[in-house]
Scaffold this motif. Structure first.
Motif, PDB file in Angstrom:
ATOM      1  N   VAL A 206       0.697  -1.113  -0.169  1.00  0.00           N
ATOM      2  CA  VAL A 206      -0.035   0.023   0.220  1.00  0.00           C
ATOM      3  C   VAL A 206       1.024   1.217  -0.026  1.00  0.00           C
ATOM      4  O   VAL A 206       0.729   2.271  -0.751  1.00  0.00           O
ATOM      5  CB  VAL A 206      -0.875  -0.104   1.165  1.00  0.00           C
ATOM      6  N   GLU A 207       1.893   1.166   0.766  1.00  0.00           N
ATOM      7  CA  GLU A 207       2.751   2.382   0.824  1.00  0.00           C
ATOM      8  C   GLU A 207       3.451   2.625  -0.519  1.00  0.00           C
ATOM      9  O   GLU A 207       3.626   3.611  -1.051  1.00  0.00           O
ATOM     10  CB  GLU A 207       4.035   2.279   1.974  1.00  0.00           C
ATOM     11  N   LEU A 208       3.920   1.592  -0.895  1.00  0.00           N
ATOM     12  CA  LEU A 208       4.506   1.787  -2.378  1.00  0.00           C
ATOM     13  C   LEU A 208       3.631   2.203  -3.501  1.00  0.00           C
ATOM     14  O   LEU A 208       3.928   2.943  -4.323  1.00  0.00           O
ATOM     15  CB  LEU A 208       5.145   0.281  -3.015  1.00  0.00           C
ATOM     16  N   ALA A 209       2.375   1.581  -3.200  1.00  0.00           N
ATOM     17  CA  ALA A 209       1.149   2.251  -4.408  1.00  0.00           C
ATOM     18  C   ALA A 209       1.097   3.656  -4.222  1.00  0.00           C
ATOM     19  O   ALA A 209       0.922   4.485  -5.087  1.00  0.00           O
ATOM     20  CB  ALA A 209       0.076   1.541  -4.057  1.00  0.00           C
ATOM     21  N   THR A 210       1.200   4.047  -3.024  1.00  0.00           N
ATOM     22  CA  THR A 210       0.990   5.942  -2.924  1.00  0.00           C
ATOM     23  C   THR A 210       2.258   6.371  -3.184  1.00  0.00           C
ATOM     24  O   THR A 210       1.969   7.509  -3.724  1.00  0.00           O
ATOM     25  CB  THR A 210       0.899   6.050  -1.178  1.00  0.00           C
ATOM     26  N   ILE A 211       3.464   5.942  -3.163  1.00  0.00           N
ATOM     27  CA  ILE A 211       4.485   6.518  -3.762  1.00  0.00           C
ATOM     28  C   ILE A 211       4.638   6.485  -5.122  1.00  0.00           C
ATOM     29  O   ILE A 211       4.881   7.627  -5.688  1.00  0.00           O
ATOM     30  CB  ILE A 211       5.926   6.149  -3.277  1.00  0.00           C
ATOM     31  N   TRP A 212       4.210   5.693  -5.754  1.00  0.00           N
ATOM     32  CA  TRP A 212       4.100   5.477  -7.099  1.00  0.00           C
ATOM     33  C   TRP A 212       2.915   6.487  -7.602  1.00  0.00           C
ATOM     34  O   TRP A 212       3.060   7.101  -8.850  1.00  0.00           O
ATOM     35  CB  TRP A 212       3.799   4.076  -7.766  1.00  0.00           C
ATOM     36  N   ALA A 213       1.785   6.496  -7.064  1.00  0.00           N
ATOM     37  CA  ALA A 213       0.808   7.365  -7.459  1.00  0.00           C
ATOM     38  C   ALA A 213       1.497   9.049  -7.108  1.00  0.00           C
ATOM     39  O   ALA A 213       1.003   9.744  -8.310  1.00  0.00           O
ATOM     40  CB  ALA A 213      -0.242   7.549  -6.379  1.00  0.00           C
ATOM     41  N   ALA A 214       2.108   9.425  -6.261  1.00  0.00           N
ATOM     42  CA  ALA A 214       2.957  10.499  -6.424  1.00  0.00           C
ATOM     43  C   ALA A 214       3.736  10.748  -7.548  1.00  0.00           C
ATOM     44  O   ALA A 214       3.712  11.876  -7.975  1.00  0.00           O
ATOM     45  CB  ALA A 214       3.530  10.748  -4.838  1.00  0.00           C
ATOM     46  N   VAL A 215       4.359   9.885  -7.662  1.00  0.00           N
ATOM     47  CA  VAL A 215       5.489   9.902  -9.040  1.00  0.00           C
ATOM     48  C   VAL A 215       4.606  10.061  -9.966  1.00  0.00           C
ATOM     49  O   VAL A 215       4.888  10.779 -11.177  1.00  0.00           O
ATOM     50  CB  VAL A 215       6.246   8.622  -9.065  1.00  0.00           C
ATOM     51  N   ALA A 216       3.542   9.288 -10.471  1.00  0.00           N
ATOM     52  CA  ALA A 216       2.524   9.692 -11.554  1.00  0.00           C
ATOM     53  C   ALA A 216       2.120  11.052 -11.689  1.00  0.00           C
ATOM     54  O   ALA A 216       1.926  11.489 -12.742  1.00  0.00           O
ATOM     55  CB  ALA A 216       1.531   8.602 -11.448  1.00  0.00           C
ATOM     56  N   VAL A 217       1.584  11.613 -10.537  1.00  0.00           N
ATOM     57  CA  VAL A 217       1.153  12.937 -10.549  1.00  0.00           C
ATOM     58  C   VAL A 217       2.277  13.825 -10.955  1.00  0.00           C
ATOM     59  O   VAL A 217       2.029  14.728 -11.778  1.00  0.00           O
ATOM     60  CB  VAL A 217       0.540  13.010  -9.337  1.00  0.00           C
ATOM     61  N   ALA A 218       3.506  13.839 -10.264  1.00  0.00           N
ATOM     62  CA  ALA A 218       4.436  14.566 -10.786  1.00  0.00           C
ATOM     63  C   ALA A 218       4.735  14.456 -12.108  1.00  0.00           C
ATOM     64  O   ALA A 218       5.259  15.444 -12.715  1.00  0.00           O
ATOM     65  CB  ALA A 218       5.825  14.337  -9.920  1.00  0.00           C
ATOM     66  N   GLY A 219       4.713  13.456 -12.875  1.00  0.00           N
ATOM     67  CA  GLY A 219       4.942  13.091 -14.135  1.00  0.00           C
ATOM     68  C   GLY A 219       3.663  13.638 -15.109  1.00  0.00           C
ATOM     69  O   GLY A 219       4.068  14.532 -16.083  1.00  0.00           O
ATOM     70  N   LEU A 220       2.559  13.736 -14.514  1.00  0.00           N
ATOM     71  CA  LEU A 220       1.367  14.540 -15.420  1.00  0.00           C
ATOM     72  C   LEU A 220       1.716  16.036 -15.214  1.00  0.00           C
ATOM     73  O   LEU A 220       1.367  16.740 -16.315  1.00  0.00           O
ATOM     74  CB  LEU A 220       0.163  14.225 -14.606  1.00  0.00           C
ATOM     75  N   ALA A 221       2.244  16.664 -14.116  1.00  0.00           N
ATOM     76  CA  ALA A 221       2.395  17.972 -13.830  1.00  0.00           C
ATOM     77  C   ALA A 221       3.524  18.520 -14.624  1.00  0.00           C
ATOM     78  O   ALA A 221       3.572  19.705 -15.184  1.00  0.00           O
ATOM     79  CB  ALA A 221       2.690  18.066 -12.387  1.00  0.00           C
ATOM     80  N   THR A 222       4.700  17.774 -15.002  1.00  0.00           N
ATOM     81  CA  THR A 222       5.518  18.267 -15.485  1.00  0.00           C
ATOM     82  C   THR A 222       5.928  17.735 -16.944  1.00  0.00           C
ATOM     83  O   THR A 222       6.721  18.052 -17.809  1.00  0.00           O
ATOM     84  CB  THR A 222       6.840  17.837 -14.776  1.00  0.00           C
ATOM     85  N   GLY A 223       5.168  16.763 -17.322  1.00  0.00           N
ATOM     86  CA  GLY A 223       5.205  16.136 -18.857  1.00  0.00           C
ATOM     87  C   GLY A 223       6.292  14.895 -18.716  1.00  0.00           C
ATOM     88  O   GLY A 223       6.363  14.458 -19.882  1.00  0.00           O
ATOM     89  N   LEU A 224       6.954  14.631 -17.757  1.00  0.00           N
ATOM     90  CA  LEU A 224       7.927  13.727 -17.685  1.00  0.00           C
ATOM     91  C   LEU A 224       7.508  12.113 -17.564  1.00  0.00           C
ATOM     92  O   LEU A 224       6.281  12.132 -17.075  1.00  0.00           O
ATOM     93  CB  LEU A 224       8.933  13.841 -16.680  1.00  0.00           C
ATOM     94  N   ARG A 225       7.979  11.327 -18.239  1.00  0.00           N
ATOM     95  CA  ARG A 225       7.424  10.050 -18.094  1.00  0.00           C
ATOM     96  C   ARG A 225       8.454   9.304 -17.077  1.00  0.00           C
ATOM     97  O   ARG A 225       9.312   8.927 -17.857  1.00  0.00           O
ATOM     98  CB  ARG A 225       7.274   9.429 -19.617  1.00  0.00           C
ATOM     99  N   PRO A 226       7.975   8.834 -15.931  1.00  0.00           N
ATOM    100  CA  PRO A 226       9.021   8.357 -15.340  1.00  0.00           C
ATOM    101  C   PRO A 226       9.475   6.961 -15.569  1.00  0.00           C
ATOM    102  O   PRO A 226      10.608   6.450 -15.437  1.00  0.00           O
ATOM    103  CB  PRO A 226       8.174   8.185 -14.049  1.00  0.00           C
ATOM    104  N   ARG A 227       8.550   6.146 -16.556  1.00  0.00           N
ATOM    105  CA  ARG A 227       9.182   4.775 -17.034  1.00  0.00           C
ATOM    106  C   ARG A 227      10.095   4.838 -17.650  1.00  0.00           C
ATOM    107  O   ARG A 227      11.147   3.946 -17.765  1.00  0.00           O
ATOM    108  CB  ARG A 227       7.970   4.256 -17.871  1.00  0.00           C
ATOM    109  N   THR A 228      10.604   5.949 -18.737  1.00  0.00           N
ATOM    110  CA  THR A 228      11.655   6.085 -19.391  1.00  0.00           C
ATOM    111  C   THR A 228      13.024   6.395 -18.570  1.00  0.00           C
ATOM    112  O   THR A 228      14.106   6.069 -19.054  1.00  0.00           O
ATOM    113  CB  THR A 228      11.639   7.262 -20.336  1.00  0.00           C
ATOM    114  N   ALA A 229      13.071   6.751 -17.368  1.00  0.00           N
ATOM    115  CA  ALA A 229      13.954   7.092 -16.400  1.00  0.00           C
ATOM    116  C   ALA A 229      14.575   5.978 -15.542  1.00  0.00           C
ATOM    117  O   ALA A 229      15.644   5.969 -15.138  1.00  0.00           O
ATOM    118  CB  ALA A 229      13.555   8.268 -15.612  1.00  0.00           C
TER     119      ALA A 229
END
Length: 315
Positions: A206-229
Motif C-alpha cells: 500500500v505504501e509503495l502504491a501511494t509513492i508511485w501515485a505521487a510519482v505519476a502525478v508529478a509526471g503529469l504535472a511536468t510532462g515527464l514520463r517516469p517509466r523512461t527514467a
C-alpha cells in the motif's frame, strides 16, 4: 508508512491542481506543502528518542523495542486527531499574515496546548508544542514562497493532516481520531490478511502504491514520463526473493530485518551512474542523473517486494 503519508497527500492535492490546469511549479509546490502537512503528525514520535537514549548500548532489537514502547506513550493522539486538524491548519493559514491574524493564531495555539494538558498532562504538551510550531513554520513558508491564499493553505493543511491517520490503520493501534473526546472512531486495525507476514507485505505494498501515485502525478504535472527514467538495475530486486530463506518472516512486531534489507536493495539500484566523457580539454565527469537513480531505486524496491511476496507464498 512515514513516506506513504506524505506521498498520498501529495498525490491528492497535486492531482487536483493538475486537473485544474495549474502550472507545473504551482502544482508541485502545493503538493509538497500537502505532503509536509501529512508528515507533520509524526513529530510526536520524537519523544521515542528518550527511550532510545535510555536503552543505549543494547542491540538493534532492544533499541527498536525501546523506540516504539516509549514513543507509543504519546503517539497517535493529539497530533492524529481529526477533531483538532482544522484548528492546526487554521493556525498555519494565519501564521505571519498580519498582526490580527497572528493574535488569533496565538490564541488558537494556546487553546490547543491547554486541551493537550487537560487530556494528556505534561506529555501531551511536550508533543503539542512542536506540532503547532511545525504548522506555523509550514504556514510561514507557504506565505513566503508560494502565492497560495490563506484559505488555500488552510485547505491544503486540512487534507494533509486529516489524511494521515487513515494511513495508520494498517499498522499498530488505530489513532485516537476524535481526541480529546472520549469516543472511538475506529477501534481495530484494518487487517489485509490473516497471515501476519502477508499483512505486513500488504501494508508495504500500500505504501509503495501511494509513492508511485505521487510519482505519476508529478509526471503529469511536468510532462515527464517516469517509466523512461528507470534503469536496468531495477531488475536486481528480483534476487531479493532468496532472502525468504535468510531473514525471519516479517510481521508488524518484527519488520526491521525485512524493511532495512529491502531498502538496501533500493540503495543499490539508486546508485547513480558516473560517466566520464571526453572533451577537447580532457576527460570530464558527467553529472549523475539523480531522478533516474531515485526512480530506479524505487523500482528495485518494488520488484524486491513483489519477488519476496511470491517466494513467501510459494515456499
Amino acid at each position: 508508512m512515514f513516506v506513504g503519508h506524505a506521498a498520498l497527500a501529495f498525490a491528492i492535492v497535486a492531482g487536483v491542481a493538475v486537473a485544474r490546469d495549474w502550472t507545473a511549479e504551482r502544482a508541485l509546490a502545493v503538493g509538497l506543502l500537502a505532503g509536509a502537512f501529512a508528515a507533520l503528525p509524526d513529530v510526536d514520535i520524537a519523544y521515542a528518542l528518550v527511550g532510545v537514549a535510555a536503552a543505549a548500548g543494547g542491540d538493534a532489537l532492544t533499541l527498536a523495542s525501546a523506540f516504539w514502547s516509549t514513543g507509543n506513550l504519546v503517539h497517535r493522539a493529539v497530533t492524529h486527531s481529526l477533531a483538532l486538524a482544522p484548528a492546526v491548519a487554521l493556525i498555519a493559514a494565519l501564521a505571519r499574515r498580519n498582526r490580527r491574524a497572528g493574535a488569533v493564531a496565538a490564541a488558537l495555539a494556546g487553546l490547543l496546548v491547554a486541551v493537550a494538558w487537560t487530556a494528556s498532562g505534561p506529555l501531551g504538551v511536550v508533543v503539542t508544542v512542536p506540532f503547532v510550531a511545525g504548522a506555523v513554520l509550514l504556514g510561514s513558508l507557504a506565505g513566503r514562497y508560494t502565492d497560495l491564499t490563506p484559505s488555500q493553505v488552510f485547505g491544503v493543511g486540512v487534507v494533509g493532516l486529516a489524511s494521515h491517520p487513515f494511513g495508520d490503520l494498517f499498522t499498530g493501534d488505530p489513532p485516537a481520531m476524535l481526541y480529546p473526546l472520549d469516543a472511538t472512531l475506529v477501534s481495530e486495525r484494518v487487517t489485509l490478511a490473516a497471515d501476519p507476514t502477508l499483512h505486513l507485505l500488504g501494508a508495504f505494498g500500500v505504501e509503495l502504491a501511494t509513492i508511485w501515485a505521487a510519482v505519476a502525478v508529478a509526471g503529469l504535472a511536468t510532462g515527464l514520463r517516469p517509466r523512461t527514467a528507470v534503469g536496468p538495475r531495477a531488475g536486481l530486486g528480483a534476487g531479493y526473493a532468496a532472502s525468504v530463506l535468510l531473514i525471519p518472516a516479517p510481521t508488524l512486531d518484527l519488520s526491521y530485518p525485512f524493511v532495512f534489507s529491502v531498502l538496501g536493495v533500493g540503495l543499490v539500484g539508486a546508485l547513480p551512474r558516473v560517466r566520464v566523457v571526453g572533451t577537447p580539454a580532457g576527460p570530464t565527469v558527467e553529472p549523475p542523473d539523480w531522478l533516474a537513480a531515485l526512480l530506479t531505486g524505487l523500482s528495485a524496491i518494488t520488484v524486491a517486494w513483489l519477488a519476496y511476496t511470491v517466494a513467501y507464498v510459494v515456499v
